[in-house]
Structure formats: C-alpha cells, structure tokens
Scaffold this motif. Structure first.
Motif, PDB file in Angstrom:
ATOM      1  N   UNK A 175       0.810  -1.225   0.000  1.00  5.52           N
ATOM      2  CA  UNK A 175       0.000   0.000   0.000  1.00  5.52           C
ATOM      3  C   UNK A 175       0.842   1.274   0.000  1.00  5.52           C
ATOM      4  N   UNK A 176       1.832   1.401   0.891  1.00  6.11           N
ATOM      5  CA  UNK A 176       2.681   2.597   0.824  1.00  6.11           C
ATOM      6  C   UNK A 176       3.412   2.733  -0.507  1.00  6.11           C
ATOM      7  N   UNK A 177       3.841   1.581  -1.077  1.00  9.49           N
ATOM      8  CA  UNK A 177       4.570   1.621  -2.343  1.00  9.49           C
ATOM      9  C   UNK A 177       3.683   2.140  -3.470  1.00  9.49           C
ATOM     10  N   UNK A 178       2.473   1.619  -3.561  1.00  4.94           N
ATOM     11  CA  UNK A 178       1.564   2.066  -4.625  1.00  4.94           C
ATOM     12  C   UNK A 178       1.129   3.513  -4.396  1.00  4.94           C
ATOM     13  N   UNK A 179       0.983   3.899  -3.129  1.00  5.82           N
ATOM     14  CA  UNK A 179       0.621   5.299  -2.841  1.00  5.82           C
ATOM     15  C   UNK A 179       1.742   6.239  -3.297  1.00  5.82           C
ATOM     16  N   UNK A 180       2.983   5.802  -3.112  1.00  5.18           N
ATOM     17  CA  UNK A 180       4.120   6.620  -3.554  1.00  5.18           C
ATOM     18  C   UNK A 180       4.098   6.796  -5.077  1.00  5.18           C
ATOM     19  N   UNK A 181       3.880   5.667  -5.786  1.00  8.99           N
ATOM     20  CA  UNK A 181       3.826   5.737  -7.255  1.00  8.99           C
ATOM     21  C   UNK A 181       2.654   6.602  -7.700  1.00  8.99           C
ATOM     22  N   UNK A 182       1.505   6.430  -7.043  1.00  8.60           N
ATOM     23  CA  UNK A 182       0.325   7.209  -7.420  1.00  8.60           C
ATOM     24  C   UNK A 182       0.506   8.696  -7.108  1.00  8.60           C
ATOM     25  N   UNK A 183       1.300   8.983  -6.076  1.00  5.97           N
ATOM     26  CA  UNK A 183       1.613  10.393  -5.784  1.00  5.97           C
ATOM     27  C   UNK A 183       2.462  10.994  -6.907  1.00  5.97           C
ATOM     28  N   UNK A 184       3.298  10.134  -7.527  1.00  2.00           N
ATOM     29  CA  UNK A 184       4.061  10.597  -8.694  1.00  2.00           C
ATOM     30  C   UNK A 184       3.120  10.954  -9.841  1.00  2.00           C
ATOM     31  N   UNK A 185       2.032  10.171  -9.976  1.00  2.51           N
ATOM     32  CA  UNK A 185       1.017  10.486 -11.006  1.00  2.51           C
ATOM     33  C   UNK A 185       0.426  11.869 -10.735  1.00  2.51           C
ATOM     34  N   UNK A 186       0.062  12.087  -9.477  1.00  6.17           N
ATOM     35  CA  UNK A 186      -0.521  13.378  -9.086  1.00  6.17           C
ATOM     36  C   UNK A 186       0.479  14.506  -9.346  1.00  6.17           C
ATOM     37  N   UNK A 187       1.752  14.272  -9.015  1.00  2.00           N
ATOM     38  CA  UNK A 187       2.804  15.273  -9.240  1.00  2.00           C
ATOM     39  C   UNK A 187       2.967  15.557 -10.737  1.00  2.00           C
ATOM     40  N   UNK A 188       2.959  14.455 -11.534  1.00  4.88           N
ATOM     41  CA  UNK A 188       3.090  14.611 -12.980  1.00  4.88           C
ATOM     42  C   UNK A 188       1.965  15.443 -13.570  1.00  4.88           C
ATOM     43  N   UNK A 189       0.748  15.186 -13.089  1.00  3.96           N
ATOM     44  CA  UNK A 189      -0.403  15.968 -13.557  1.00  3.96           C
ATOM     45  C   UNK A 189      -0.228  17.435 -13.186  1.00  3.96           C
ATOM     46  N   UNK A 204      -6.911  27.470 -15.322  1.00  5.38           N
ATOM     47  CA  UNK A 204      -6.635  27.105 -13.921  1.00  5.38           C
ATOM     48  C   UNK A 204      -7.758  26.232 -13.377  1.00  5.38           C
ATOM     49  N   UNK A 205      -8.993  26.548 -13.770  1.00  9.78           N
ATOM     50  CA  UNK A 205     -10.145  25.752 -13.330  1.00  9.78           C
ATOM     51  C   UNK A 205     -10.062  24.320 -13.841  1.00  9.78           C
ATOM     52  N   UNK A 206      -9.656  24.187 -15.127  1.00 10.71           N
ATOM     53  CA  UNK A 206      -9.493  22.837 -15.692  1.00 10.71           C
ATOM     54  C   UNK A 206      -8.375  22.079 -14.995  1.00 10.71           C
ATOM     55  N   UNK A 207      -7.265  22.785 -14.666  1.00  6.47           N
ATOM     56  CA  UNK A 207      -6.160  22.153 -13.947  1.00  6.47           C
ATOM     57  C   UNK A 207      -6.612  21.667 -12.580  1.00  6.47           C
ATOM     58  N   UNK A 208      -7.401  22.510 -11.907  1.00  5.55           N
ATOM     59  CA  UNK A 208      -7.906  22.154 -10.579  1.00  5.55           C
ATOM     60  C   UNK A 208      -8.781  20.900 -10.649  1.00  5.55           C
ATOM     61  N   UNK A 209      -9.686  20.867 -11.655  1.00 11.59           N
ATOM     62  CA  UNK A 209     -10.561  19.697 -11.792  1.00 11.59           C
ATOM     63  C   UNK A 209      -9.752  18.461 -12.196  1.00 11.59           C
ATOM     64  N   UNK A 210      -8.718  18.664 -13.016  1.00  9.41           N
ATOM     65  CA  UNK A 210      -7.886  17.548 -13.468  1.00  9.41           C
ATOM     66  C   UNK A 210      -7.129  16.921 -12.293  1.00  9.41           C
ATOM     67  N   UNK A 211      -6.631  17.772 -11.403  1.00  8.46           N
ATOM     68  CA  UNK A 211      -5.955  17.272 -10.208  1.00  8.46           C
ATOM     69  C   UNK A 211      -6.915  16.446  -9.346  1.00  8.46           C
TER      70      UNK A 211
END
Length: 503
Positions: A175-189, A204-211
């Motif tokens: 779980x921590x490992x996948x959360x770390x990878x998924x946080x990279x997805x969030x960072x990439x976005x 900015x609104x689209x970026x906010x919704x995309x995040x």
C-alpha cells in the motif's frame, strides 16, 4: 452512490457465498470419492481445516476483492472519461505512469504468496493437533501428557505467529509503495498541467478539476493494494482447497455386477504393502468356499486387518489378485462388491441421529418393526428401551453410551442387512463375556449358510470356525480347525499357550 453501493454489496455477498457453498459441496463430495490411502495418509483435522478454515479465508478475500474490483473499475472508467474530455495529453501521461503502480503491487504480491501459503499450512497443522487432542483427551490425561500437548501447541502456534507476521508485514509494504507511485502520477499531472496553464492550453479551473480527477483515479489502486494481504491469504487458502479437489478419485475400473450367492473367494499370489519399502503380505494364497466360517489369527501387524481391506477393496493388491467365483475383484464394481459384505469393525461409529437411524443406516426405508427385530438379534433391545425416548433417542459418539452399547448398535446395524459374506473385525472386543455369549449366538444365526471372516483373539469366537488361518509377517503359516492346529503343536499352539489367543 448509496443505491449503487447497496446493490453492489448485495450482489457481492450473494456471489461470494454461493461460490463458497459450491466449493464446500464439491470438497465434501471429493472426500467421499477419495481413496482411503489419502484419508489415512493425512491428519483428519488438516483435511477439515481445508474445507472449513481455508474456504472461510477465501470467502473473506473474495468479498473484499469483489468490492474493491467493482467500485474500482467503475471509478477508473468514469474518471478516464472525464479526464479525456478535459485534456487528452495529460490523460495519456496519467495512463502511462499507472502501470508502474500495478507492477510494484504485483512484484510484492508474488513474493508474499509463499508466506501466506506457509501460514495456511501451519493453520491446518494447528487444527489437526487440536482435533487429535480433543478426540483423545482421556488418553492424554491418563498418561499425564497435558504439558507435552501444550508445548506442541505452543510450538505450532509460535510458527503460525512468525509466518503470519512475515506475511502481513511484507504484504503491508504494497500500500505505501503504490501510494508513492500514485503520488508521482498526481505530481506529474500538476507539473504538466501547470506548464499547459502557463502556455494557455489549459485554464486554472481545468487544472484544478484535473488534479481532482487524478486523485480520484489513483484512489482505487490504493484501496486494492490496501487489502492485498487479505486477497493474497485468500488465494493461498484457495490453492490448498484446489489441491484437495485435484486429488485423483478412487479408481473403479470394474464393470461387472457381483452375482449372488458367492460360491468361492480366492486369494491368488497376493502381494501387498502400504509402503513400498516395507513388504507386508507376500505370495498369499487361499480358497474359501461358500458357507465356511474362517477365523484369522496372528500377532499384531501380521496382516489380519489388511486382508479385510483387500477384500473390500479399500486397498488393491500390488500384484496377484482376489477372485470371487473366478472373477477378479478389480473387474467388479466397488459398490456392487461392498453390498455383498456385511461389516462390523472393532472401532464403533455412531453418528448424531436417533437410535433407529443408526441401526437402519444401511436400510433407511426399514420399518420400526424391522429395526426392533435387528436390535433383539443383537441383544441391544433391552438397553435401548431404557433410553429416554427409546428408539427415537438422539445419540452421538459422545452421548454417554458405553463402548459396549455402541458396539451392540453397530452389530444391530449388520443384522439389518442380508449380506452374502460377513466380516467381523474384533467385533466383540468391547463387550463383556456374558453379553458376548449372546452375541456369538446372534453371529452364528446370521453366519449360518454364509461365508464369514472373523478376526478375533477370544477362543469363543475362534474354536467353532471351519477354518483357522494363522498368519505371521504377512504369510499363512498354518491352516486348519482348532483341534487340528493344537495337535500340530506349531505356531498356533504357541500363540494359544502365550495367551495371544485368549483361553
């Protein structure tokens, strides 16, 4: 959402427990067709653990897996659709990075499977010990071995603790490992979205919704990895159940129906061993004609009960064969063969049910009058009448009946059938001498005109035999009636004088 979750939970529960029901039915049906060699070679508690504990563990993992799978798939598909409608480029970035999360989860899961398998096996070993100790608690207490039993349990329990901790610890890294990878997805976005917003390709609104969508998209992966230990444990348990289900069935290649009455039973050059390295019966030859009463005697381990196992085809000879009216028993259907035999063993088996049901086990459609008649022949009627509800009294292996009373019920069970061949394996060992005299009379009645095999130590059940087979180390060493064998002054006389054959 509330309605969808309710429908999903109802469907998940029905699906899971219907699968579990079918697996348990299949497992129990499998046990009924497994060769006796498998049952004898495995601790009974361990087999019970597979059918009960392992299937329960599988149900828990299946329920969690289905819940996370359904909600996850809907969430992922819906979120991808929304993200594609906002920006295709950033959506592709999200989809490219996601497999890394799956790879990490798979990498850890494969390496923890063996740990969960060890956990299931140790749990089965623990159940087997508990079953063994409860079933033989009188013996344990009689020899003062309570402390030894506790030490054995503590040792197994300690191993279960160790392998469980390892399995849970290493699987919890998922779980921590996948959360770390998924946080990279969030960072990439965030990075690609910010650059796109600066260049005017994204508001900015689209970026906010995309995040928000990116966070929603990775959530199911985190939830699935969070229950990976339960899912892994479920699959390890399921593997043990599958191993049981994949065991080869009892082989019955016979096609012939047995023809009654049986005129002759022959052992022709029979050789047999339970273990390949340890030969038990070698070049065994014997002919028994219709109506003969055959007694089998000999020291412990000489092969007396093994002969019964071979007659009933619980085991098959390694070489040679057993012939009924010149037909090899391997060519006779097992069900047809066993219906021709009436069997009473030394170990009494009473199942939970009424006295009437226990006696009529081989003939469920029998009337009460037939049951009473069989009980009278077995001299069980008098004590049955004294039970609270007579023949409708519910009894079991632990219902308070004496060993002798249980034996009388099993003998009455034999009296209900009309077998062509009667087999008695130490059938009067649990009965007092006075009652035994009456039982011998009952046996003489049912054996009259029938072929019978009697394994016994007491002289009263041996001296009237037409043929006494004296066995030693898997071989027939002497054959004759009581008087003839005594005159020979051979091995039988030695057994008789030493009290191995009671006098």
């Amino acid at each position: 959402t509330a309605l969808a979750q309710w429908i999903m939970n109802v469907c998940n529960n029905k699906l899971t427990y219907q699968i579990v029901r079918d697996i348990r039915n299949e497992a129990f049906e499998k046990i009924e067709v497994l060769p006796l060699k498998y049952i004898d070679g495995h601790a009974h508690g361990e087999i019970v653990s597979r059918v009960i504990a392992d299937v329960d563990q599988f149900a828990d993992g299946l329920l969690m897996g289905f819940t996370q799978l359904f909600t996850g798939v809907i969430t992922i598909l819906g979120t991808i659709g929304f993200m594609l409608s906002v920006n295709v480029g950033i959506t592709i970035v999200v989809l490219v990075v996601t497999p890394v999360s799956l790879f990490v989860a798979s990498f850890i899961a494969k390496r923890t499977f063996s740990m969960f398998k060890a956990q299931s096996e140790t749990r089965g070993e623990q159940t087997a010990l508990i079953d063994e100790m409860i079933g033989n608690q009188k013996i344990v207490q009689a020899f003062g071995q309570e402390k030894d039993a506790i030490e054995k349990f503590d040792e197994i329990n300690g191993r279960l603790q160790t392998c469980s901790l390892k399995a849970i610890f290493f699987s919890s890294i998922t779980n921590p490992s996948t959360r770390f990878v998924n946080s990279l997805v969030y960072t990439g976005v965030g990075i690609f979205g910010a650059l796109a917003a600066i260049n005017g390709r994204l508001t900015v609104g689209q970026l906010s919704s995309f995040l928000s969508y990116a966070n929603q998209y990775t959530k199911p992966f985190n939830e699935i990895s969070g229950v990976i230990s339960e899912v892994q444990s479920a699959f390890a348990s399921f593997k043990r159940v599958v191993t049981l289900l994949e065991e080869p069935n009892e082989v019955d290649e016979g096609t012939n129906e047995i023809v009654l009455p049986i005129d002759k039973v022959e052992f022709r050059h029979v050789e047999f061993s339970y273990v390949k390295e340890q030969q038990l019966i070698t070049d065994f030859n014997l002919t028994i004609k219709q109506g003969q009463k055959v007694a089998i005697v000999g020291p412990t381990g000489c092969g007396k009960t093994t002969m019964i196992n071979l007659l009933l085809r619980y085991y098959d000879p390694v070489s040679g064969g057993i012939y009924i009216d010149d037909v090899n028993t391997l060519d006779i259907k097992k069900n047809s063969l066993r219906k021709a035999y009436g069997l009473v063993l030394q170990d009494t088996w009473i199942f939970r049910g009424t006295v009437r049901e226990n006696i009529a086990y081989a003939k469920p459609e029998a009337t009460l009058e037939e049951v009473i008649e069989a009980a009278k022949l077995a001299h069980a009627h008098s004590f049955i009448k004294r039970l609270p509800d007579g023949y409708d009294t519910v009894i079991s292996a632990t219902s308070g009946l004496s060993q002798g009373e249980k034996q009388l019920i099993t003998i009455a069970r034999l009296m209900m059938t009309v077998p062509d061949v009667v087999i008695l394996d130490e059938a009067t060992s649990s009965i007092d001498t006075l009652t035994e005299q009456k039982i011998v009379e009952a046996f003489n009645y049912i054996m009259d005109g029938r072929t019978s095999f009697v394994i016994a130590h007491r002289l009263s059940t041996i001296q009237g035999a037409d043929l006494i087979i004296v066995m030693n180390k898997g071989n027939i060493v002497e054959v004759g009636n009581h008087q003839e064998l005594i005159k020979k002054n051979g091995f039988y006389t030695k057994l008789y004088n030493q009290g191995i054959v009671d006098n």
